[in-house]
Scaffold this active site. Structure first.
Site, short mmCIF file in Angstrom:
data_model
loop_
_atom_site.label_atom_id
_atom_site.label_comp_id
_atom_site.label_asym_id
_atom_site.label_seq_id
_atom_site.Cartn_x
_atom_site.Cartn_y
_atom_site.Cartn_z
N TYR A 47 -1.79 -0.70 10.13
CA TYR A 47 -1.65 -1.32 9.05
C TYR A 47 -0.72 -0.69 8.35
CZ TYR A 47 -3.70 -1.20 4.52
OH TYR A 47 -3.79 -1.36 2.84
N SER B 47 0.57 -1.19 0.31
CA SER B 47 0.40 -0.20 -0.23
C SER B 47 1.39 1.16 0.15
CB SER B 47 -1.01 0.21 0.67
OG SER B 47 -1.21 1.11 1.45
#
Length: 256
Positions: free
Chosen positions: A159, A146
């Protein structure tokens, strides 16, 4: 001839978290490029739906309900795939989740759940499939990271930590396994329309902020991740390893 092949004919791919969202799109995209595809997910109905779409393209589908944080379940499913197909050429580590807690509110349970789902699963699948790939002296591993692993975002600290770790894990595995003919790369998406992002993208103010920080002035469409994945899985990327390709509409040019 200078144009390399982007086709995946006669290849066998494995995609984790393939029941919906990015994983579903990548599984179907690999099938469109010619691969037979094994798919891991927890929800049986999602698995069967994606398997049906793969088979409708004339490719073989091998659905498995697997907890990708569980070594024994992964090993059993990978062994079954290899018995059926003789090989796994491509692994896409896509399984992931997020809990959007501020740092002071993160619980031990949240930390463990996100770490295991996003990071441990990718390592376990890479280790188990990588052992098979080393025996064959061939493999393509693609980790779905990401932009949150590259720049600071309001996505949750845990995350972000898992995605930064995936980017670094990609480099180390590429370094270790290159001599065995295994290429390890990553893809770092920005915001795409998925079940995971649907709720937050429906908030007008947040969506406007995202678009303002994206040079292409829009969020991504899932099919726009398929081309990069097929490239990295194909002979066109034979001299590419240890890289993370950010598919982000230009967002990481200046961060968020």
């Amino acid at each position: 001839m200078y144009l390399p092949s982007f086709q995946l004919n006669n290849k066998v791919a494995l995609v984790t978290g393939a029941g919906r969202g990015i994983g579903r799109a990548l599984a179907i995209g690999l099938a469109e490029a010619g691969a037979d595809v094994a798919i891991f997910a927890r929800t049986g109905s999602d698995l069967e739906a994606v398997a049906g779409e793969i088979r409708a393209l004339g490719r073989q589908a091998y659905p498995f309900s697997v907890d990708v944080t569980n070594r024994e379940q992964i090993e059993a499913a990978v062994s079954a795939i290899i018995r059926e197909t003789d090989r796994i050429d491509i692994l896409i580590n896509n399984a992931g989740m997020n809990i959007r807690s501020q740092a002071l509110a993160v619980t031990d349970e949240e930390w463990d759940t996100i770490m295991q789902t996003n990071l441990k699963s990718a390592f376990l699948c890479s280790q188990i499939v990588g052992r098979h790939m080393q025996q064959r002296e061939y493999g393509r591993i693609i980790n779905i990271a990401s932009v949150a692993g590259q720049v600071a975002l309001r996505t949750g600290v845990v995350y972000a930590a898992t995605k930064a770790a995936m980017i670094q894990m990609t480099k180390v595995l590429a370094l270790e396994w290159g001599k065995h003919g295994i290429l390890v790369n990553g893809i770092g998406p920005w915001y795409f329309k998925t079940p995971l992002t649907e709720k937050i993208l429906n908030q007008p103010d947040y969506l406007a902020e995202i678009i303002a920080r994206t040079p292409l002035r829009r969020v991504g469409e899932l099919e726009e991740l398929v081309g990069p994945a097929v490239f990295l899985a194909s002979d066109a990327a034979n001299y590419v390893t240890g890289q993370t390709l950010f598919v982000d509409g230009g967002m990481t040019i200046y961060g968020f």
